[in-house]
Design an enzyme around this catalytic site. Sequence first.
Site, mmCIF file in Angstrom:
data_model
loop_
_atom_site.group_PDB
_atom_site.id
_atom_site.type_symbol
_atom_site.label_atom_id
_atom_site.label_comp_id
_atom_site.label_asym_id
_atom_site.label_seq_id
_atom_site.Cartn_x
_atom_site.Cartn_y
_atom_site.Cartn_z
ATOM 1 N N LYS A 1 -3.209 3.789 -2.418
ATOM 2 C CA LYS A 1 -5.253 3.820 -3.171
ATOM 3 C C LYS A 1 -4.649 5.706 -2.447
ATOM 4 C CE LYS A 1 -7.633 1.223 -2.400
ATOM 5 N NZ LYS A 1 -7.006 -0.397 -1.813
ATOM 6 N N ASP B 1 0.734 -1.464 -0.018
ATOM 7 C CA ASP B 1 -0.201 0.052 -0.157
ATOM 8 C C ASP B 1 0.851 1.437 0.221
ATOM 9 O OD1 ASP B 1 -2.508 -0.728 0.034
ATOM 10 O OD2 ASP B 1 -3.095 -0.789 1.919
ATOM 11 N N MET C 1 -9.920 7.957 8.464
ATOM 12 C CA MET C 1 -9.826 8.180 7.559
ATOM 13 C C MET C 1 -11.086 9.692 7.221
ATOM 14 S SD MET C 1 -10.241 4.877 5.742
ATOM 15 C CE MET C 1 -11.547 3.935 6.474
#
Length: 473
Positions: free
Chosen positions: A271, A249, A384
């Site tokens: 991402k 990642d 997040m």
Amino acid sequence: MKTFPMFLQMAGRRVVIVGGGEQAAQKTRLMLKTDAQIHIVAPDLDDELTALARNGRVLHQTGPVTDETFQGSALVFIATGCPGADAAIQTLAKAAGSLVNVVDQPELCDAITPSIVDRDPVVVAIGTEGTAPVLARQIKTRMEQVLEPGLGRLAALAGRLRPAAAARLAPRERRDLWRWVFAGPAREAHARGAEREAARMIKDALQTGDFGAGTRGSVALVGAGPGARDLITLRGVQRLQEADVIYYDRLVDPGLLELARRDAERVYVGKAPGCHSWPQDRISSLLVSAARQGKRCVRLKCGDPGIFARGAEEITALEAAGIPFEIVPGVTAASGAAAACNAMLTERGEVDTLVLTTGHRHDGPHAPAWLAHLQPGASIALYMSVASAPMIQDLLVRSPYAAHIEVTLVSKAQSTAQKIVSCHVTELADALTQNDMQDTTMILLKLRKSSCLRAGPPARETTAAPELRAVSS
């Protein structure tokens, strides 16, 4: 690194040791472990070196030291005991093109002698670039305890059997064999002294191919931890070292990839918010495809693969394809952030409820479920949530416990770029902006029972949550 570790071939090569005292003897003992030709240059030798010269283990030269003394030498040790003489001799040795080590003068050294753990042919060399020899010896002591005394004999046996393995097995199967040898019952038997039994087990495995190998691929979903490379688990490191291909990642510490096999393929599938260059279904397809080719795959995820890492979607794809998989847990971001603050997520008598959640829901304008848990004795870790900070601040301000909620913002926890900010609920959104805390920030909320008891019951009922806008993850 200022120095580069490398093992030199020493069989039959000439090593010159200048000096006849204890320091020279120490270097001589070290070189006697090799098959080098040892030449000692000194007017006189101590008793130990004299005995070695008498027995033909070393050659003794009493004449003057000149640049010809060092011609053809692979390595030179200078240990006269006199710093001035050592420096002058080093100049001669360098003029002859020799690789030089001057005892206790690292600034004059081309090569620095490491601390060595000797399990010939297994050799572990530990260096600190001359800065901390005591530390190197401490590490050596620990390694001596970790590596069983007879490990070198097992490695030597494996070396003798390598041609047979190469003749019978494909490269992948050979890796599986040696992994089985050094991490399974053969090594256990050898370590307890049953060396013949261990040899028989290895030879039988070579003949029958029965050592737990298979051409079927597999996937390990490995948690890399929240930031620092040393927060990955030992099992996670082991899976990296076994992997044929690693999918990693955006937030994974690049240093973690150094723990993998050098010939393992590394594929970046990161991402970023608002820039999903690697859709999740494509990543899942890659895992399935590689495993079907017989590859041992690692899906390396920041934090823990089971907490807001979309691991469930990958598992669904693997299960549908019949691919065997394993989940290797990691330190999740909430734990890393709390540890960075020297704080606990739960506290006996004060905080007995822990909620790990996100700061928004992507399925419509609904109040997040965590709001109901914002009661005395609760700790809430919001993942997040930076994009939702204004909405979160509005919810917290409306809480009857607003004055008692502890807010801590932790950006890039457990990394060198870590930032920690504490603020009042009314300052949350501005604190993120003013401190340039981006999408990697954890928002930690804590409501201690004692602070609420001292303040008495809330003055009003909780205001209904406002309608929330949808925010993409």
